[in-house]
Write an enzyme that holds these catalytic residues in place. Structure first.
Site, mmCIF file in Angstrom:
data_model
loop_
_atom_site.group_PDB
_atom_site.id
_atom_site.type_symbol
_atom_site.label_atom_id
_atom_site.label_comp_id
_atom_site.label_asym_id
_atom_site.label_seq_id
_atom_site.Cartn_x
_atom_site.Cartn_y
_atom_site.Cartn_z
ATOM 1 N N CYS A 1 1.737 -1.463 10.008
ATOM 2 C CA CYS A 1 1.541 -1.515 11.455
ATOM 3 C C CYS A 1 2.694 -2.275 12.115
ATOM 4 O O CYS A 1 3.809 -1.771 12.174
ATOM 5 C CB CYS A 1 0.183 -2.121 11.789
ATOM 6 S SG CYS A 1 -0.339 -1.823 13.504
ATOM 7 N N HIS B 1 -3.068 1.708 8.755
ATOM 8 C CA HIS B 1 -3.625 0.606 7.959
ATOM 9 C C HIS B 1 -4.292 1.152 6.693
ATOM 10 O O HIS B 1 -5.511 1.358 6.669
ATOM 11 C CB HIS B 1 -4.658 -0.173 8.780
ATOM 12 C CG HIS B 1 -4.077 -1.035 9.843
ATOM 13 N ND1 HIS B 1 -3.727 -2.358 9.633
ATOM 14 C CD2 HIS B 1 -3.764 -0.764 11.138
ATOM 15 C CE1 HIS B 1 -3.240 -2.870 10.748
ATOM 16 N NE2 HIS B 1 -3.242 -1.920 11.677
ATOM 17 N N GLU C 1 -5.070 -0.317 4.044
ATOM 18 C CA GLU C 1 -5.976 -1.272 3.399
ATOM 19 C C GLU C 1 -7.439 -0.999 3.719
ATOM 20 O O GLU C 1 -8.339 -1.375 2.957
ATOM 21 C CB GLU C 1 -5.624 -2.712 3.792
ATOM 22 C CG GLU C 1 -5.876 -3.091 5.244
ATOM 23 C CD GLU C 1 -4.698 -2.832 6.166
ATOM 24 O OE1 GLU C 1 -4.614 -3.498 7.212
ATOM 25 O OE2 GLU C 1 -3.865 -1.955 5.843
#
Length: 544
Positions: free
Chosen positions: A380, A517, A519
């Site tokens: 990001c 993102h 994750e």
């Protein structure tokens, strides 16, 4: 009919209700049940999207773009169900909807009150989020006794009355401290929190006692007697090295048998083989790598919860102990760009974030990674930082910056995009004066990867879907200049805007950054290809 398990907490906050609830869900899922989870937050904020990471920790983004509590990240990491905006709601959302109904005249001129209108809205949302599942585990945020939690507790009291004991179960998490000076375990706080529950009409069916040591039989009997809970339903939740040990720990104490008996669920025995393999991999690594995470919220690592867990998952799948060193980007700035603390690191990661504070420190970290061939992963803001550094130091764009940090910069290589297409094809707009809450590019978006790029090799596909949470984008007007200077745009958005999604450097051992993102979609069972590739790159750098 859906069965409900309500998880509450007492004595103090931050005991680990989310982990306990997720562990119960994982055990029940291993017994063949279709399980979902809900988080009810008592705060008046509509969502945590505009809350400071220091106040709230990480904001977890669901597939459909809801900004939610970090506990939903735990839910997705522990069970196979994908969370949506229906799996999380706050007092703010409840009141917002009730007031909107009142303004429309839905209540036909009646007096709108906490009971029944607010509690009815809470129950409606719980049923909506649980629809279609065998079991719904509902975590009530906050601590029993807090004034903010009362409407939620009243709502679940009503649900017990309406649905009956065989369709609802109350699991209460309490703190049982050990007083070192006296050499004693104290049960009084647990007795008092149960007394508080009883005063509002809630009798716990299971007590999960948060402790730093095994509970002696005498204390277990004492708690059972004073709290009116079966002795076998007094379950210990002990300190462990990894949260992924919790499902097996609770299962070994028979918590799932108590649940299935009360809820009359005729299901198979639990199979926790997958969890045992994960724990074994964590406890028996063959390699070690050191990764520097350079950010500005490093004093509260909960701000990067999903990212930390994703790196651990990569460690599981590469038999590696991933040791994370948190580096305050502001400290790099204050020390005139000194990045000497990065010299012993095997890889560098710059995570997401907002605002100008600490940005130049992050740029210095990226420069070090690029010039010294250290594996780099930017996420990001970490991608935008990498692009700004490349624009300044390689492409010769002096004054390159983001309009987030300098509205009048000479070369706005990152800027506020004012119009974009959402995943469902609709068009959204924004400008500098737009509200901060809910105005970002949020949720899962389609990404097209360039054939032969590092991105395509990592994912093993040219079409992926990843979750986003950002307000600023790479300015496409500067892309030709950056590409001529050697930067590779490895991925772009599938919409008509062709927004930059990934960048990479072909002459670097491993340099990758993404606008999304990843994750948020990593879990310990499967990991995530990007983090696995990053840890492998760190291992290769260590060997070199």
């Amino acid at each position: 009919m859906t069965k409900f398990i309500f998880v509450t907490g007492g004595v103090v906050s931050s005991l680990g209700k989310g982990i306990a609830a997720a562990s119960i869900a994982a055990i029940l899922e291993s017994r063949g049940l279709n399980v979902t989870m809900l988080k009810l937050d008592p705060y008046i904020n509509v969502d945590p999207g505009t809350m400071s990471p220091f106040q709230h920790g990480e904001v977890f983004v669901t597939d459909d773009g809801a900004e939610t509590d970090l506990d939903l990240g735990h839910y997705e990491r522990f069970i196979d169900s994908t969370m949506t905006r229906r799996n999380s709601f706050s007092t703010g959302q409840v009141y917002e909807n009730v007031i909107a109904k009142e303004r429309r005249g839905d209540y036909l001129g009646g007096t709108v009150q906490v009971i029944p209108h607010i509690t009815d809205e809470i129950k409606r949302r719980i049923h909506e989020g649980a629809a279609g599942y065998d079991v719904a585990i509902v975590e009530i945020g906050g601590t029993v006794g807090d004034i903010e939690s009362l409407p939620f507790l009243e709502a679940i009291r009503q649900m017990r009355s309406q649905l009956g004991r065989n369709n609802t179960l109350f699991a209460h998490l309490s703190y049982v401290p050990y007083i070192a000076a006296a050499g004693e375990i104290k049960t009084k706080p647990t007795q008092h929190t149960v007394k508080e529950m009883l005063s509002i009409g809630l009798q716990p069916d299971i007590l999960i006692c948060r402790m730093d040591r095994t509970m002696p039989a005498d204390e277990r009997r004492k708690i059972a007697l004073f709290c009116n809970v079966e002795e076998r339903a007094i379950v210990g939740s002990y300190d462990v090295d990894s949260i992924y040990e919790c499902p097996e720990m609770l299962h070994d104490q028979g918590i799932d048998n108590i649940i299935t008996e009360q809820l009359q669920l005729n299901v198979q025995q639990a199979d926790l083989t997958a969890w045992k393999k994960i724990v074994h991999a964590i406890q028996n690594p063959k390699h070690t790598v050191k990764i520097a995470m350079v950010g500005k919220y490093v004093d509260l690592t909960e701000s990067y919860k999903s990212l930390i867990e994703a790196l651990k998952h990569a460690g599981v799948h590469t038999e590696t102990d991933v040791q994370i060193t948190f580096v305050d980007s502001e400290s790099i700035e204050k020390n005139n760009g000194d990045v000497s603390m990065l010299k012993d690191m095997d890889a560098i990661l710059v995570p997401g974030g907002f605002g100008s504070r600490g940005v130049e420190g992050k740029i210095a970290a990226v420069r070090y990674a690029r010039e010294n061939n250290v594996p780099y992963l930017g996420i990001c803001l970490g991608m935008q930082i990498a692009l700004i550094e490349y624009a300044r130091d390689v492409a010769g764009l002096k004054g390159a910056n983001s309009t987030e940090f300098d509205l009048k910069c000479a070369a706005p290589v990152v800027a506020l995009i004012d119009e974009w297409q959402t995943a469902d094809g609709s068009v959204e707009t924004r400008d500098e004066s737009a509200d901060l809450g809910g105005t970002m590019r949020l949720g899962a978006q389609e990404v097209e990867l360039k054939a032969g790029s590092l991105a395509a090799k990592i994912y093993g596909s040219e079409h992926i879907r990843e979750r986003h949470r950002h307000r600023y984008e790479v300015n496409n007007n500067y892309v030709p200049t950056l590409e001529q200077a050697g930067l590779v745009i490895g991925g772009v958005s599938a919409g008509r805007e062709r927004l930059v999604e990934t960048i990479e450097l072909p002459n670097h051992p491993w340099f990758f950054a993404c606008q999304f993102h990843p994750e948020f979609t990593s879990n310990p069972r499967k990991g995530h290809p990007l983090f696995t590739a990053f840890v492998k790159a760190a291992l290769n750098n260590k060997k070199a």
